[in-house]
Design an enzyme around this catalytic site. Sequence first.
Site, PDB file in Angstrom:
ATOM      1  N   SER A 138      45.633  21.566 -45.371  1.00 22.02           N
ATOM      2  CA  SER A 138      44.982  21.418 -46.706  1.00 22.02           C
ATOM      3  C   SER A 138      43.443  21.463 -46.565  1.00 22.02           C
ATOM      4  CB  SER A 138      45.442  19.909 -47.289  1.00 22.02           C
ATOM      5  OG  SER A 138      46.704  19.608 -47.174  1.00 22.02           O
ATOM      6  N   ARG A 194      43.861  20.465 -50.640  1.00 23.38           N
ATOM      7  CA  ARG A 194      45.175  20.945 -51.767  1.00 23.38           C
ATOM      8  C   ARG A 194      44.817  21.330 -53.082  1.00 23.38           C
ATOM      9  NH1 ARG A 194      49.390  18.053 -49.214  1.00 23.38           N
ATOM     10  NH2 ARG A 194      48.691  16.303 -47.768  1.00 23.38           N
ATOM     11  N   GLY A 195      43.687  22.401 -53.032  1.00 24.06           N
ATOM     12  CA  GLY A 195      43.425  22.903 -54.295  1.00 24.06           C
ATOM     13  C   GLY A 195      42.047  22.433 -54.927  1.00 24.06           C
ATOM     14  N   PHE A 196      41.845  21.062 -54.644  1.00 25.88           N
ATOM     15  CA  PHE A 196      40.734  20.539 -55.435  1.00 25.88           C
ATOM     16  C   PHE A 196      39.132  21.064 -54.839  1.00 25.88           C
ATOM     17  CE2 PHE A 196      37.389  17.395 -56.384  1.00 25.88           C
ATOM     18  CZ  PHE A 196      37.698  17.091 -57.546  1.00 25.88           C
ATOM     19  N   TYR A 232      59.805  21.367 -44.885  1.00 19.39           N
ATOM     20  CA  TYR A 232      59.451  22.153 -46.296  1.00 19.39           C
ATOM     21  C   TYR A 232      60.966  22.866 -46.840  1.00 19.39           C
ATOM     22  CZ  TYR A 232      54.918  21.867 -44.249  1.00 19.39           C
ATOM     23  OH  TYR A 232      53.805  21.706 -43.659  1.00 19.39           O
TER      24      TYR A 232
HETATM   25  N1  LIG Z   1      51.341  19.146 -40.943  1.00 22.05           N
HETATM   26  C1  LIG Z   1      51.286  18.781 -41.949  1.00 22.05           C
HETATM   27  O1  LIG Z   1      51.523  17.511 -42.292  1.00 22.05           O
HETATM   28  C2  LIG Z   1      50.749  19.395 -43.392  1.00 22.05           C
HETATM   29  C3  LIG Z   1      50.528  18.594 -44.369  1.00 22.05           C
HETATM   30  C4  LIG Z   1      50.232  19.498 -45.507  1.00 22.05           C
HETATM   31  C5  LIG Z   1      49.949  20.839 -45.504  1.00 22.05           C
HETATM   32  N2  LIG Z   1      50.143  21.302 -44.329  1.00 22.05           N
HETATM   33  C6  LIG Z   1      50.256  22.868 -44.107  1.00 22.05           C
HETATM   34  O2  LIG Z   1      48.999  23.268 -44.463  1.00 22.05           O
HETATM   35  C7  LIG Z   1      49.326  24.439 -45.345  1.00 22.05           C
HETATM   36  C8  LIG Z   1      47.814  24.535 -46.317  1.00 22.05           C
HETATM   37  O3  LIG Z   1      47.916  23.014 -47.132  1.00 22.05           O
HETATM   38  P1  LIG Z   1      48.027  22.845 -48.568  1.00 22.05           P
HETATM   39  O4  LIG Z   1      48.620  23.865 -49.145  1.00 22.05           O
HETATM   40  O5  LIG Z   1      48.418  21.467 -48.749  1.00 22.05           O
HETATM   41  O6  LIG Z   1      46.594  22.822 -49.356  1.00 22.05           O
HETATM   42  P2  LIG Z   1      45.391  23.705 -49.277  1.00 22.05           P
HETATM   43  O7  LIG Z   1      45.640  25.085 -48.535  1.00 22.05           O
HETATM   44  O8  LIG Z   1      44.274  22.978 -49.072  1.00 22.05           O
HETATM   45  O9  LIG Z   1      45.313  24.274 -50.839  1.00 22.05           O
HETATM   46  C9  LIG Z   1      46.648  24.626 -51.347  1.00 22.05           C
HETATM   47  C10 LIG Z   1      46.391  24.725 -53.097  1.00 22.05           C
HETATM   48  O10 LIG Z   1      45.232  25.340 -53.339  1.00 22.05           O
HETATM   49  C11 LIG Z   1      45.498  26.292 -54.437  1.00 22.05           C
HETATM   50  N3  LIG Z   1      44.661  27.434 -54.148  1.00 22.05           N
HETATM   51  C12 LIG Z   1      44.673  28.184 -53.073  1.00 22.05           C
HETATM   52  N4  LIG Z   1      43.584  28.873 -52.769  1.00 22.05           N
HETATM   53  C13 LIG Z   1      42.883  28.712 -54.110  1.00 22.05           C
HETATM   54  C14 LIG Z   1      41.540  29.400 -54.717  1.00 22.05           C
HETATM   55  N5  LIG Z   1      41.201  30.478 -54.024  1.00 22.05           N
HETATM   56  N6  LIG Z   1      41.360  29.001 -56.149  1.00 22.05           N
HETATM   57  C15 LIG Z   1      42.025  28.168 -56.585  1.00 22.05           C
HETATM   58  N7  LIG Z   1      43.133  27.400 -56.090  1.00 22.05           N
HETATM   59  C16 LIG Z   1      43.768  27.769 -54.970  1.00 22.05           C
HETATM   60  C17 LIG Z   1      47.079  26.429 -54.471  1.00 22.05           C
HETATM   61  O11 LIG Z   1      47.273  26.706 -55.843  1.00 22.05           O
HETATM   62  P3  LIG Z   1      48.023  28.194 -56.039  1.00 22.05           P
HETATM   63  O12 LIG Z   1      49.310  28.186 -55.228  1.00 22.05           O
HETATM   64  O13 LIG Z   1      48.140  28.074 -57.576  1.00 22.05           O
HETATM   65  O14 LIG Z   1      46.930  29.171 -55.641  1.00 22.05           O
HETATM   66  C18 LIG Z   1      47.420  25.158 -53.913  1.00 22.05           C
HETATM   67  O15 LIG Z   1      47.821  24.500 -55.010  1.00 22.05           O
HETATM   68  C19 LIG Z   1      50.367  24.220 -46.355  1.00 22.05           C
HETATM   69  O16 LIG Z   1      50.953  25.510 -46.794  1.00 22.05           O
HETATM   70  C20 LIG Z   1      51.312  23.825 -44.820  1.00 22.05           C
HETATM   71  O17 LIG Z   1      51.810  24.919 -44.193  1.00 22.05           O
HETATM   72  C21 LIG Z   1      50.759  20.884 -43.167  1.00 22.05           C
END
Ligand SMILES: NC(=O)c1ccc[n+]([C@@H]2O[C@H](COP(=O)([O-])OP(=O)(O)OC[C@H]3O[C@@H](n4cnc5c(N)ncnc54)[C@H](OP(=O)(O)O)[C@@H]3O)[C@@H](O)[C@H]2O)c1
Length: 326
Positions: A201, A205-207, A57
């Site tokens: 996620s 990823r927000g959807f 990251y």
């Molecule tokens: N191991 C891997 O390969 C891998 C891959 C992907 C991710 N990860 C880890 O998993 C973590 C979480 O996954 P992710 O960030 O991909 O996806 P997520 O947590 O499913 O979603 C994050 C997205 O959702 C939005 N969001 C969050 N809460 C919200 C709410 N209450 N209402 C509306 N929108 C909201 C955020 O936008 P805003 O910032 O604008 O709120 C952001 O764009 C990452 O931070 C990372 O540490 C690991």
Amino acid sequence: MEKRRLGTQGLEVSALGLGCMGLSFAYGTAMDKQQAIKIVREAYEQGITFFDTAEAYGIANEELVGEALSPFRKEVTIATKFGFKDGNALNGQDSRPENIRAVAEESLRRLKTDVIDLFYQHRVDPNIPIEDVAGTVKDLIQEGKVKYFGLSEAGVESIRKAHLVQPVTALQSEYSIWWREPELEILPALEELGIGFVPFSPLGRGFLTGAITENTSFESTDFRNNLPRFSEDNRKANQKLIDLLSVIASQKNATPAQIALGWLLAQKPWIAPIPGTTKSHRLTENIGGASIHLSADDVRKIDDAFSQTTIQGDRYPAHLQKAVGK
Ligand SMILES: NC(=O)c1ccc[n+]([C@@H]2O[C@H](COP(=O)([O-])OP(=O)(O)OC[C@H]3O[C@@H](n4cnc5c(N)ncnc54)[C@H](OP(=O)(O)O)[C@@H]3O)[C@@H](O)[C@H]2O)c1
């Protein structure tokens, strides 16, 4: 917040963690560092003790997480990941033992700590036997530089082989209402082996929050531009899911994001999702998801509703899909 045990080696974390990736990577312009530090500290103040970052990251991500958590370092679990060439996921895997060791040293320095609580291999490296990876992390554990071993998006065979050399504490892979593949083989294997699961996620990823529609335009640097599931047509087609989730959420006096997280927490007591956000009000909203206790009947109703619709679009493009499940 409720605590959950991951694995059988003694790791206990808050039921929800904070995914820190999006604070400075993957979803458009990085946050201002001080604002990002503020979010991480707010998460801690509201009960989160589990924080997720990775070498891949970018330097800034581990650095901001380390700085944010340094005042309460002993109270929190920091997870980071190794395993890409030059720390760049676009360059392919590098889990050579010398690289794992080098990344551990760099991550310790950037995180301003003397131990990495949970050290994941980010993707299985087809060129390095998983036993050698597990053996290297085992040595780092014996040296006191790492506490627990994890894998990310690994397949069952790799998990079993690794676990024989160094017990795996947690697997981190994508899992949510709209990506359920881990239910087929992964979750039964983890249950059998006593390995914890960290869904990434978890909000799709927000959807799954309802905040993204067919009209959303992502910044040009936003990773979601590369994901088939986030094409305009697929966002439009998948909107039905959000409509369903919104109905269920209003019946529970909750938001769609909270239901998405509550659904994951209801699957198994050894699951700890790591939603990410850059916004204080959403952080508080998501933390509310830890108090949504869905019954088996609630979960069945959500599953029934979702089974009536087919989710459109692959979660990854082909070149990224190749690296998962190995
Ligand atoms: N191991 C891997 O390969 C891998 C891959 C992907 C991710 N990860 C880890 O998993 C973590 C979480 O996954 P992710 O960030 O991909 O996806 P997520 O947590 O499913 O979603 C994050 C997205 O959702 C939005 N969001 C969050 N809460 C919200 C709410 N209450 N209402 C509306 N929108 C909201 C955020 O936008 P805003 O910032 O604008 O709120 C952001 O764009 C990452 O931070 C990372 O540490 C690991």
